[in-house]
Write an enzyme that holds these catalytic residues in place. Structure first.
Site, mmCIF file in Angstrom:
data_model
loop_
_atom_site.group_PDB
_atom_site.id
_atom_site.type_symbol
_atom_site.label_atom_id
_atom_site.label_comp_id
_atom_site.label_asym_id
_atom_site.label_seq_id
_atom_site.Cartn_x
_atom_site.Cartn_y
_atom_site.Cartn_z
ATOM 1 N N HIS A 12 11.270 -52.251 -5.142
ATOM 2 C CA HIS A 12 11.532 -51.359 -4.014
ATOM 3 C C HIS A 12 12.947 -50.792 -4.156
ATOM 4 C CE1 HIS A 12 12.371 -50.102 0.087
ATOM 5 N NE2 HIS A 12 11.117 -50.340 0.445
ATOM 6 N N ARG A 30 8.934 -46.629 -4.064
ATOM 7 C CA ARG A 30 8.084 -47.518 -4.860
ATOM 8 C C ARG A 30 7.105 -46.669 -5.662
ATOM 9 N NH1 ARG A 30 4.983 -51.116 -0.631
ATOM 10 N NH2 ARG A 30 5.961 -50.056 1.145
ATOM 11 N N LYS A 83 4.349 -44.096 -4.048
ATOM 12 C CA LYS A 83 4.654 -43.822 -2.638
ATOM 13 C C LYS A 83 5.276 -42.421 -2.543
ATOM 14 C CE LYS A 83 5.109 -46.715 0.457
ATOM 15 N NZ LYS A 83 4.364 -46.858 1.716
ATOM 16 N N ASP A 120 17.295 -38.839 12.238
ATOM 17 C CA ASP A 120 17.851 -40.034 12.898
ATOM 18 C C ASP A 120 19.134 -40.439 12.174
ATOM 19 O OD1 ASP A 120 17.197 -41.724 10.642
ATOM 20 O OD2 ASP A 120 15.134 -41.718 11.333
ATOM 21 N N HIS A 170 18.628 -41.957 8.496
ATOM 22 C CA HIS A 170 18.390 -40.976 7.440
ATOM 23 C C HIS A 170 19.609 -40.071 7.242
ATOM 24 C CE1 HIS A 170 14.147 -42.190 7.746
ATOM 25 N NE2 HIS A 170 14.082 -41.779 6.500
ATOM 26 N N ASP A 228 11.106 -39.759 0.129
ATOM 27 C CA ASP A 228 11.711 -39.928 1.460
ATOM 28 C C ASP A 228 13.212 -39.724 1.271
ATOM 29 O OD1 ASP A 228 13.096 -41.016 3.667
ATOM 30 O OD2 ASP A 228 11.597 -42.572 4.007
ATOM 31 N N CYS A 277 15.783 -40.916 2.508
ATOM 32 C CA CYS A 277 16.715 -42.048 2.473
ATOM 33 C C CYS A 277 16.851 -42.635 1.065
ATOM 34 C CB CYS A 277 16.343 -43.126 3.486
ATOM 35 S SG CYS A 277 14.883 -44.078 3.069
ATOM 36 N N TYR A 278 15.818 -42.432 0.220
ATOM 37 C CA TYR A 278 15.932 -42.963 -1.141
ATOM 38 C C TYR A 278 16.874 -42.119 -1.993
ATOM 39 C CZ TYR A 278 12.272 -46.049 0.353
ATOM 40 O OH TYR A 278 11.567 -46.988 1.049
ATOM 41 N N ASP A 302 13.708 -37.772 6.829
ATOM 42 C CA ASP A 302 12.889 -38.251 5.718
ATOM 43 C C ASP A 302 12.292 -37.068 4.941
ATOM 44 O OD1 ASP A 302 10.523 -38.883 4.376
ATOM 45 O OD2 ASP A 302 9.778 -40.276 5.872
#
Lengths: 547, 476
Positions: B290, B338, B341, B405, B408, B344, B346-347, B398
């Protein structure tokens, strides 16, 4: 002495001056009184009491009266207050006569009572309406409620006393039985307090009354002094808590600081968890309660299941489950049937929740941990249910990852003690397991060659089994035809196959072919990773120089 | 990777800001470090000369890499592919045309919108204010809000020293006598929240704030938590506060026969066991790889010693890099957390910020990194096109369709910073430069301030706090 003189003077005046119809001021024809008829009949309680007051207080009210009226009034005051017997029989008689003849409307009017009532007429009710504006009838209803509330308060007081007696172990003097507060009395008290709360709010509104929260109203919590905590005035990211939540937290702080592990503490944790399941402190306190009271873990797990299904993204729930199993395990560790049945019930629930959210990280992490804790790697059902998820979605990488754990961390198949990292070969892995897993991965890759989960698994198996990547050369080449032969000739069905082949060729010393794979990835098949492919190509060159 | 529970939102990470006195991004031409007077400037200014864009005359063609579906697409339909395809069709318009409201966004010649700096700043300030009752789910993670917002503000160039008093007071209200910080008053101390509070105090700076921390108690508390595994958060707290590594005899991990066993013993081995067959890092030795844990692992190893030694020694670097690189998707340009997936925002941090650490790890190897290991253009396009809130609300998100938010906002900005800068570790000192290779698809005004690649707060803030506590010597 002075008072007597005054009285005499007054009496004299009264008896000599004929007051004109003092009892009916509205019909009085003097200047002041003539205004009275214009005034509307008093309709609200405030007006009514004002009216009464003015009638009887000619000096204080706005209503002016004739001098005669005033004297009659004065006489009426004197007659009730002074030792009129000093006047002698005649004087007394005259005085009474005067007063009676001109009987005032509210002769016995009590100023103190009036002022008290005036107080009651002040303020607003729960709807913001001025109480003075009430009609007499409405006032009556309100008064009834006040009486009801007082009665309830008395009953509530009685309940507290009874409970206090029970606590001290008193005995009923008539029956000789222990004083006991029954459950129904508790329930009644709870209802009574709600009724009291309702009445109070109705009568006095929110402003004049500190709100009584659910717990403050619950007789069960009477002996707990909540620890109220407020954020500093300039606190950052302060949350405007709901009154229920703020109250619950203040009771939680109280029982936590008293280390009270009790059924009511447990109930409180449930209440708070429903308001905010992400509150780690309350979960830890809940676990402490369960362990301290030695409550059956399976019951708690059953309770937890529902909460978990309602809060799929919550982490604390899984940490709690982890603690529970950690605690429960020793009691079933030496009982294989119990262990097996627990593992089954866990698997059944996990299957259910994964159906809702097939890649939930918390659930899968818990699942692999649980498998290790209970030692059920080799359980065929565990493997089968994981396989089922891969059947449903061959791209479910979480399921693939779990499969790898089940197969290669099974003590039957590996060197114990995590001696070898996941990315290292383990000599103890049986060859037939490697064969089986390679075949499984290859079968799944054929379903969707661009699915990286299958390729990562295949590589992982080969590395773990100590097999060279070149052992799957032919398989990988199935997905790549005519590489570098121009747009028409080149047919690539999987960039991951190309990636793998680059390493296969490198392993076999075919540097140029390896570089071609990387170059085509860079140019066409996986351009976003161009920088990485370039780095690999540089490494390839270097390897050759070194060789 | 932490020894106890992880915080509610996401794993346990930090973002980054750069405290500065001015928020004009053009300042960056001369300043990379914050020049807040409170920070003792050690390796002060690194001169930047940022070439500007060619004047936007005609819109340049966008590389088809970012506008068309990937060249390989299996016909087999499963829930994963359905979700991926739907997401891609939602995202593609943002990448290839200009669908964002023209009154809020201006597009440059590369069809990349500007950073809505003022809107994001306003959003983060508001997120530090009083939060409505529906935020009750965040009641145990308020320290994270402090960290995310302050870090985000610092990256956007805001001066956050005005929050010194309020951070100090807020931190006090969360502090327990045991030495740690909880999520709020009366909550148990938690490693993650303590970590966030320490970082928040560091970002706003000021010795009064530093003094809120009771280092001796903190040290004891950490010792009490110490198990055989360890974590990134502990390493950060220890290094920032300059705590001794010894365990007290009360610690459950204390070994009378092995005095060398300390607070950080076994941490690297635990990280090693968390690498999975895919090459990525998982939360615990049996779980799935992850992105968030990759950053924690690399950050942790970078604090345990020189990353060029600790990282290759502990992890299989080639397979980790392969996995990290696989997280970037085209045409989206963003990172996923991952395998299989969705991307997003945040990654952008959790994965994107791994690359400077990987580069440092490879620095002395036969194959150092000469160019970028990931597509910076792709990442920057994804962030500026897809991760900015499209309304007056501001903040980052995201992906299109999601609400912005604080979490993020912080990590998207950190990712943006990672995309815009490069880091070099020399003599234990991290040096930052703007990344200047190739075409720059963003305006200079959109450049955000760099943050320390491990602590993810402004470098000056790291120095000030470490310097302060080092200077004290002992626990006085």
């Amino acid at each position: 002495m002075l008072s007597i003189v005054c009285l005499q003077a007054a009496t004299t005046t009264v008896t000599t001056t004929k007051p004109s119809a003092p009892a009916a001021p509205s019909t009085n024809n003097n200047n002041n009184a003539s205004k009275q008829p214009e005034k509307e009949e008093p309709s609200t309680v405030a007006e009514l009491s004002r009216y009464h007051f003015e009638l009887c207080h000619p000096f204080e009210g706005k209503r002016s009266t004739t001098q005669a009226d005033q004297l009659v009034w004065l006489a009426s005051r004197l007659v009730t207050r002074l030792p009129v017997r000093f006047l002698g029989a005649k004087g007394q008689k005259d005085l009474w006569k005067t007063v009676n003849e001109h009987s005032l409307p509210a002769r016995g009017f009590n100023l103190r009572k009036y002022k008290k009532r005036q107080q009651q007429h002040k303020g607003v009710d729960s709807r913001g309406r001025d109480i003075g504006e009430y009609t007499a009838k409405e006032w009556g209803i309100r008064q009834e409620k006040r009486v009801t509330l007082s009665c309830l308060q008395l009953q509530s007081q009685r309940f507290r006393e009874l409970r206090d007696r029970q606590k001290r172990g008193f005995v009923d003097y008539q029956t000789g039985d222990q004083v006991l507060v029954t459950d129904s009395e508790y329930t009644e008290e709870k209802q009574r307090r709600r009724e009291m709360e309702r009445l109070s709010r109705e009568l006095y509104g929110a402003e004049r009354m500190a709100r009584q929260g659910k717990l403050a109203l619950d007789p069960e919590w009477d002996d707990v002094v909540p620890i109220v905590m407020e954020d500093p005035e300039n606190a950052l990211a302060a949350i405007a808590y709901s009154p229920d939540y703020a109250e619950a937290m203040s009771y939680l702080r109280a029982v936590m600081s008293a280390k009270e592990y009790s059924p009511r503490s447990l109930k409180l944790t449930e209440y708070i968890i429903n308001l905010n399941p992400a509150h780690y402190t309350v979960w830890l306190f809940r676990a402490a309660n369960i362990f301290a009271m030695k409550l059956p873990i399976p019951d708690e797990i059953t309770w937890l299941n529902q909460i978990a299904l309602e809060n799929l993204k919550n982490y604390q729930i899984w940490h709690h489950r982890n603690l529970l199993v950690e605690h429960y395990h020793p009691s079933i560790a030496s009982d294989p049937p119990a262990l097996a049945s627990f593992a089954t019930s866990e698997r059944e629930f996990l299957t259910q929740i994964l159906a809702e959210d097939t890649k939930n990280y918390h659930v899968w992490s818990y699942r692999s941990w649980m498998v290790g804790k209970l030692g059920v790697w080799g359980n065929p059902e565990e493997l089968r249910s994981t396989e089922e998820l891969i059947e449903q979605d061959v791209r479910n990488n979480s399921a693939w990852s779990h499969r790898f754990y089940l197969v290669f961390s099974d003590p039957e198949n590996c060197t114990p003690g995590e001696k070898y990292a996941a990315t290292e070969a383990d000599p103890k892995v049986p060859g037939e397991i490697v064969d089986r897993e390679v075949a499984y991965a290859e079968e799944k890759i054929r379903l969707a060659p661009q699915n990286q989960s299958g390729w990562n698994y295949l590589r992982g198996v080969l590395v773990k089994g100590g097999r060279g990547l070149s052992s799957v050369r032919e398989f990988a080449e199935e997905f790549v035809k005519g590489l570098g032969e121009g747009e028409e000739g080149e047919e690539v069905r999987s960039s991951h196959a190309l990636d793998l082949l680059a390493e296969v060729y490198k392993e076999l010393g075919e540097r140029e072919r390896a570089d071609l794979c990387l170059r085509r990835l860079m140019e066409k098949w996986d351009r976003i990773r161009g920088g990485y492919w370039q780095w690999r190509r540089e490494g390839l060159e270097l390897a050759e120089v070194a060789a | 990777m932490s020894t106890s529970q992880s915080p509610p939102p996401g794993p346990s990470q930090q973002p980054p800001p750069q405290a500065t006195t001015s928020s004009q991004p053009d300042d960056l031409e001369v300043v990379t470090d914050d020049n807040d007077s409170d920070y003792s400037s050690i390796d002060s200014e690194i001169p930047f000369s940022t070439p500007n864009l060619p004047p936007s005359m005609t819109t340049m063609m966008i590389d088809s890499l970012f506008t068309t579906p990937p060249p390989l697409h299996d016909p087999l339909i499963t829930p994963t592919s359905t979700l991926q395809d739907e997401t891609l069709s939602d995202i593609l318009p943002f990448l290839s045309s200009s669908p964002l409201p023209p009154d809020l966004f201006t597009y440059n010649a590369y069809n990349v919108p500007s950073l809505r700096r003022e809107a994001h700043i306003a959003f983060l300030h508001a997120s530090l204010g009083r939060l409505p009752g529906k935020f009750v789910a965040a009641d145990a993670s308020r320290p994270w809000f402090l960290y995310w917002c302050l870090s985000g503000l610092a990256m956007l160039g805001e001066d956050v020293s005005r929050y010194r008093d309020s951070v100090k007071e807020t931190a006090r209200s969360m502090q327990n006598g045991s030495g740690g910080f909880g999520g709020g008053g009366g909550q148990l101390s938690h490693l993650a929240t303590s970590y966030a509070v320490v970082l928040a105090l560091a970002i706003v700076g000021g010795e009064e704030g530093f003094e809120v921390i009771d280092r001796r108690q903190m040290w004891r508390w950490l010792g009490g938590l110490k198990q055989r595994d360890g974590g990134f958060e502990v390493s950060v707290i220890i290094t920032l506060l300059d705590l001794p590594l010894d365990l007290t005899p009360e610690s459950p991990a204390y070994k009378p026969d092995d005095p060398s066993f300390n607070l950080l013993s076994g941490v690297a081995d635990y990280v090693r066991r968390c690498q999975t067959y895919e090459g990525g890092i998982s939360s615990s030795p049996s779980a799935e790889a992850h992105g968030a844990y990759a950053f924690c692992a690399l950050g942790c190893l970078s604090l345990l010693g020189p990353p060029s030694i600790t990282i290759p020694q502990t992890l299989n670097l080639p397979s980790l890099l392969s996995w990290l690189s696989s997280r970037q998707y085209a045409p989206e340009g963003g990172f996923s957390g991952r395998t299989n997936k969705l991307v997003d925002g945040c990654y952008s941090h959790w994965v994107g910020a791994c690359f400077p650490l990987i580069e440092a790890a490879l620095a002395n190897s036969p194959t150092p990194v000469n160019d970028s290991l990931f597509s910076r253009e792709g990442l920057i396009r994804y962030i500026l096109n897809c991760c900015q809130d499209e309304t007056k609300r501001g903040g980052l998100r995201d992906k299109p369709g999601k609400m912005s938010d604080a979490y993020h906002s912080c990590y998207v900005l950190s990712g943006l910073s990672a995309g815009m800068h490069q880091w070099v570790l020399e003599d234990e000192e991290w040096m930052v430069l703007p990344y200047l290779e190739g075409e720059q698809v963003f305006e200079n005004a959109d450049r955000v301030r760099p943050v320390h690649p491990v602590y993810v707060i402004p470098q000056g803030a790291v120095r000030a706090m470490r310097g302060y506590f080092r200077g004290k010597g002992g626990f006085n």
